[in-house]
Scaffold this motif. Structure first.
Motif, PDB file in Angstrom:
ATOM      1  N   TRP A  48       0.979  -1.079  -0.179  1.00  0.00           N
ATOM      2  CA  TRP A  48      -0.080   0.035   0.051  1.00  0.00           C
ATOM      3  C   TRP A  48       0.822   1.095   0.098  1.00  0.00           C
ATOM      4  N   SER A  49       0.410   2.249  -0.502  1.00  0.00           N
ATOM      5  CA  SER A  49       0.907   3.689  -0.567  1.00  0.00           C
ATOM      6  C   SER A  49      -0.167   4.741  -0.078  1.00  0.00           C
ATOM      7  N   LEU A  50       0.174   5.896   0.535  1.00  0.00           N
ATOM      8  CA  LEU A  50      -0.448   7.010   0.656  1.00  0.00           C
ATOM      9  C   LEU A  50      -0.316   8.054  -0.547  1.00  0.00           C
ATOM     10  N   VAL A  51      -1.279   8.559  -1.248  1.00  0.00           N
ATOM     11  CA  VAL A  51      -0.884   9.354  -2.346  1.00  0.00           C
ATOM     12  C   VAL A  51      -1.884  10.588  -2.268  1.00  0.00           C
ATOM     13  N   ARG A  52      -1.533  11.861  -2.108  1.00  0.00           N
ATOM     14  CA  ARG A  52      -2.123  12.928  -1.968  1.00  0.00           C
ATOM     15  C   ARG A  52      -3.101  13.150  -3.079  1.00  0.00           C
ATOM     16  N   SER A  53      -4.419  13.654  -3.017  1.00  0.00           N
ATOM     17  CA  SER A  53      -5.209  13.816  -4.053  1.00  0.00           C
ATOM     18  C   SER A  53      -4.805  14.666  -5.120  1.00  0.00           C
ATOM     19  N   GLY A  54      -4.781  14.366  -6.297  1.00  0.00           N
ATOM     20  CA  GLY A  54      -4.376  15.066  -7.649  1.00  0.00           C
ATOM     21  C   GLY A  54      -3.196  14.834  -8.016  1.00  0.00           C
ATOM     22  N   THR A  55      -2.283  13.891  -7.069  1.00  0.00           N
ATOM     23  CA  THR A  55      -0.803  13.531  -7.450  1.00  0.00           C
ATOM     24  C   THR A  55      -0.981  12.626  -8.886  1.00  0.00           C
ATOM     25  N   ARG A  56       0.032  13.031  -9.650  1.00  0.00           N
ATOM     26  CA  ARG A  56       0.338  12.311 -11.040  1.00  0.00           C
ATOM     27  C   ARG A  56       1.494  11.517 -10.969  1.00  0.00           C
ATOM     28  N   GLY A  57       1.702  10.780 -11.728  1.00  0.00           N
ATOM     29  CA  GLY A  57       2.953   9.754 -11.733  1.00  0.00           C
ATOM     30  C   GLY A  57       3.031   8.627 -10.930  1.00  0.00           C
ATOM     31  N   PHE A  58       1.703   8.281 -10.305  1.00  0.00           N
ATOM     32  CA  PHE A  58       1.673   7.170  -9.520  1.00  0.00           C
ATOM     33  C   PHE A  58       0.358   6.283  -9.873  1.00  0.00           C
ATOM     34  N   SER A  59       0.623   5.020  -9.793  1.00  0.00           N
ATOM     35  CA  SER A  59      -0.723   4.100 -10.410  1.00  0.00           C
ATOM     36  C   SER A  59      -0.595   2.677  -9.746  1.00  0.00           C
ATOM     37  N   PRO A  60      -1.382   2.274  -8.934  1.00  0.00           N
ATOM     38  CA  PRO A  60      -1.280   0.964  -8.297  1.00  0.00           C
ATOM     39  C   PRO A  60      -1.308   0.038  -9.370  1.00  0.00           C
ATOM     40  N   ASN A  61      -0.214  -1.146  -9.285  1.00  0.00           N
ATOM     41  CA  ASN A  61      -0.097  -2.053 -10.142  1.00  0.00           C
ATOM     42  C   ASN A  61       0.264  -3.287  -9.553  1.00  0.00           C
ATOM     43  N   ARG A  62       0.423  -4.537 -10.304  1.00  0.00           N
ATOM     44  CA  ARG A  62       0.473  -5.858 -10.020  1.00  0.00           C
ATOM     45  C   ARG A  62       1.899  -6.136  -9.438  1.00  0.00           C
ATOM     46  N   TYR A  63       2.885  -5.280  -9.794  1.00  0.00           N
ATOM     47  CA  TYR A  63       4.293  -5.420  -9.394  1.00  0.00           C
ATOM     48  C   TYR A  63       4.524  -4.700  -7.992  1.00  0.00           C
ATOM     49  N   ALA A  64       3.645  -3.889  -7.424  1.00  0.00           N
ATOM     50  CA  ALA A  64       3.846  -2.962  -6.593  1.00  0.00           C
ATOM     51  C   ALA A  64       5.175  -2.290  -6.978  1.00  0.00           C
ATOM     52  N   PHE A  65       5.624  -1.722  -7.965  1.00  0.00           N
ATOM     53  CA  PHE A  65       6.669  -1.021  -8.051  1.00  0.00           C
ATOM     54  C   PHE A  65       6.140   0.429  -8.775  1.00  0.00           C
ATOM     55  N   HIS A  66       6.839   1.465  -8.030  1.00  0.00           N
ATOM     56  CA  HIS A  66       6.439   2.792  -8.335  1.00  0.00           C
ATOM     57  C   HIS A  66       7.686   3.748  -8.444  1.00  0.00           C
ATOM     58  N   PRO A  67       8.159   3.653  -9.689  1.00  0.00           N
ATOM     59  CA  PRO A  67       9.265   4.353 -10.282  1.00  0.00           C
ATOM     60  C   PRO A  67       9.380   6.091  -9.757  1.00  0.00           C
ATOM     61  N   LEU A  68      10.550   6.227  -9.654  1.00  0.00           N
ATOM     62  CA  LEU A  68      10.448   7.581  -9.187  1.00  0.00           C
ATOM     63  C   LEU A  68      10.592   8.572 -10.282  1.00  0.00           C
ATOM     64  N   PRO A  69      11.015   8.703 -11.354  1.00  0.00           N
ATOM     65  CA  PRO A  69      10.892   9.530 -12.541  1.00  0.00           C
ATOM     66  C   PRO A  69       9.499  10.147 -12.623  1.00  0.00           C
ATOM     67  N   PRO A  70       8.546   9.540 -13.051  1.00  0.00           N
ATOM     68  CA  PRO A  70       7.161   9.872 -13.446  1.00  0.00           C
ATOM     69  C   PRO A  70       6.662  10.626 -12.258  1.00  0.00           C
ATOM     70  N   MET A  71       7.173  10.476 -11.015  1.00  0.00           N
ATOM     71  CA  MET A  71       6.376  11.419 -10.083  1.00  0.00           C
ATOM     72  C   MET A  71       7.201  12.827 -10.020  1.00  0.00           C
ATOM     73  N   ALA A  72       8.441  12.884 -10.868  1.00  0.00           N
ATOM     74  CA  ALA A  72       9.187  13.895 -10.497  1.00  0.00           C
ATOM     75  C   ALA A  72       8.854  14.923 -12.066  1.00  0.00           C
ATOM     76  N   GLU A  73       7.971  14.301 -12.636  1.00  0.00           N
ATOM     77  CA  GLU A  73       7.474  15.274 -13.827  1.00  0.00           C
ATOM     78  C   GLU A  73       6.348  16.035 -13.649  1.00  0.00           C
ATOM     79  N   VAL A  74       6.267  17.487 -13.733  1.00  0.00           N
ATOM     80  CA  VAL A  74       5.307  18.310 -13.407  1.00  0.00           C
ATOM     81  C   VAL A  74       3.894  18.082 -14.158  1.00  0.00           C
ATOM     82  N   PRO A  75       2.901  17.749 -13.664  1.00  0.00           N
ATOM     83  CA  PRO A  75       1.399  17.401 -14.180  1.00  0.00           C
ATOM     84  C   PRO A  75       1.236  18.710 -15.255  1.00  0.00           C
ATOM     85  N   LYS A  76       0.716  18.531 -16.435  1.00  0.00           N
ATOM     86  CA  LYS A  76       0.414  19.416 -17.506  1.00  0.00           C
ATOM     87  C   LYS A  76      -1.217  19.541 -17.309  1.00  0.00           C
TER      88      LYS A  76
END
Length: 505
Positions: A477-505
């Protein structure tokens, strides 16, 4: 290559230390991620990486391909690829690039890097997963071919694992700096923080863009104990909390107010009890089966209130892609009461065979970590096994425990990952040479029907030998603030950092 924690440090500023100094969230556009764990959990050296080490490695190094936020394969050092119709050859075209030392990123250098990785992974479960690789060929200047002994549809997912990065010389999308806490903060947090920053597009194999920095932001990864990580999130000092497992799930509010904040991964993998040795009440398959029969799996997990969690009596996760349905759930025709009657009778027969006075109950020890969730799990299992005269206790010494809790997320969606975890060559507990033989035969079988049959026989053999007592799917599990992009639950429970560091457009 210098280890990530040994790289040159820069002066600590208020912006970089926002999670500790209270300078204010996002004072310079940073995105803060709290990692439940220690600074040591984020070490990214060698080929036996922790979950945190995998995150760090994937952000700072690159392989042929990578995993995106959804757990899907995307290009990295390879800009594109094709798979032959028979599934036995994967051909990659490399992007035009150089290694960090300035040398050419040629097909020959990539081939040698892949070979080194495969040699280094020998003796690991990931090395077994990759064992169908028969040959790696440098075809032309920027084309590499991987040939297999048997089709591995999920090979790209395996090649995207952080342990399969090439050269390990900082050729990933981000740079890393280790930020030491200031002396005034060391009573509160002793661990260093890790600052990740995107490289210019040209260094990431992308077309140059004059205003590229407007689309990215620095990411601060802060290792912290669970309670502090949750407090950082509650106080607005962290955008995301990663690394959540069953250990600390009871600390999280999972009521209606947490909806959209608490994210549960639909993870596949192993969550159950591994038998270390065939001795005592675990000396015979029928006795080991008795322990498995006594467990009410949904009831074990009910106190955790995890919606959608799936119990299973199978060693291999059910409903995997391509599952031929040759193996089903165990004891489907028996009620829990009937199973426990059978289990209690077998335990009583075992007790009656013991010399001297008949003990009141069998004693079993379980190697299980500390944490409110694990304490709750241990109590639930102990209460259930008490119904068949088995006293389950925490092991004082994990090295001598009767059972070991296995809580592991799969690397790829294939039955062979599950079977490889129990290979005798890994020496991690009770195993089956016959099951290993079926797996080896499957890797030389080109007929998909024969291959599926051999894999099913391997699972059935391990099931008959009762080397493992499944409970169900692992919880991440993770805690994710509302409106955050670059995070998605998935079957490998792997959440890479680069997508989170992209500014939402």
């Amino acid at each position: 290559m210098l280890a990530p924690f040994q790289r040159t440090l820069r002066p600590l500023t208020c912006a970089f230390a926002l999670a500790l100094a209270g300078c204010g969230q996002g004072s310079d556009g940073e995105f803060t991620v709290a990692w439940i764990g220690t600074e040591q959990d984020l070490q990214a050296d060698g080929v036996r990486l922790s979950n945190g080490g995998q995150l760090v490695r994937a952000a700072t190094e690159s392989g042929l391909v990578a995993l995106d936020a959804r757990g899907e394969v995307v290009p990295a050092l390879a800009e594109r690829w094709i798979v032959t119709d028979d599934g036995l050859s994967f051909i990659f075209r490399l992007r035009e690039d150089e290694w960090a030392d300035g040398s050419e990123m040629s097909a020959e250098s990539v081939r040698e890097a892949l070979r080194r990785n495969l040699r280094a992974l020998r003796g690991t479960s990931l090395g077994l997963d990759l064992s169908p690789i028969d040959e790696i060929r440098a075809m032309t200047g920027r084309v590499v071919e991987i040939r297999l002994t048997t089709p591995v549809p999920e090979l790209l997912t395996l090649l995207a694992q952080p342990e399969l990065v090439l050269r390990e010389e900082g050729n990933g999308p981000m740079t890393l700096e280790r930020i030491e806490p200031r002396p005034s903060q060391r009573d509160e947090v002793s661990a260093a923080q890790l600052l990740f920053r995107f490289k210019p597009p040209a260094e990431r194999g992308l077309p140059d863009a004059p205003e590229w920095q407007d689309g990215v932001r620095d990411l601060l990864l802060v290792p912290a104990p669970a309670r502090r990580a949750l407090k950082m999130f509650d106080d607005g000092d962290a955008n995301i909390v990663l690394g959540g497992r069953i250990d600390h799930l009871p600390l999280v509010d999972i009521g209606p107010l947490s909806r959209g904040t608490l994210q549960i991964d639909p993870a596949i993998g192993l969550f159950g009890l591994r038998v270390r040795e065939a001795k005592g009440v675990l000396e015979e398959p029928a006795l080991r089966e008795a322990i498995a029969m006594a467990i009410d799996r949904p009831a074990v997990m009910e106190p955790f209130n995890v919606a959608g969690w799936s119990a299973s009596t199978r060693l291999v996760a059910p409903d995997l892609p391509g599952d031929p349905g040759l193996v089903g759930e165990r004891w489907a025709d028996q009620s829990l009461e009937q199973r426990r009657q059978t289990a209690a009778a077998r335990v009583q027969q075992y007790l009656a065979r013991q010399e001297g006075a008949t003990p009141a109950a069998v004693r079993l020890s379980l190697a299980i970590g500390e944490g409110p969730g694990l304490n709750r799990l241990l109590k639930s299992l102990a209460d259930q096994l008490a119904a068949v005269n088995v006293r389950l206790e925490r092991a004082d010494d994990p090295a001598t425990a009767d059972l070991v809790l296995v809580d592991r997320v799969a690397r790829f969606s294939d039955p062979r990952w599950f079977l490889d975890q129990f290979a005798c060559s890994l020496r991690q507990g009770l195993c089956s040479q016959q099951a290993d033989s079926f797996v080896v035969q499957s890797m030389n079988a080109l007929d998909p029907v024969v291959r599926a049959s051999l894999i099913a026989q391997a699972e059935l053999q391990l099931t008959r030998d009762n080397v493992y007592i499944p409970i169900g799917a692992p919880i991440r599990w993770s805690l994710v603030r509302s409106g955050t992009r670059g995070f998605s639950p998935n079957r490998y429970a792997f959440h890479p950092l680069p997508p989170m560091a992209e500014v939402p457009k």
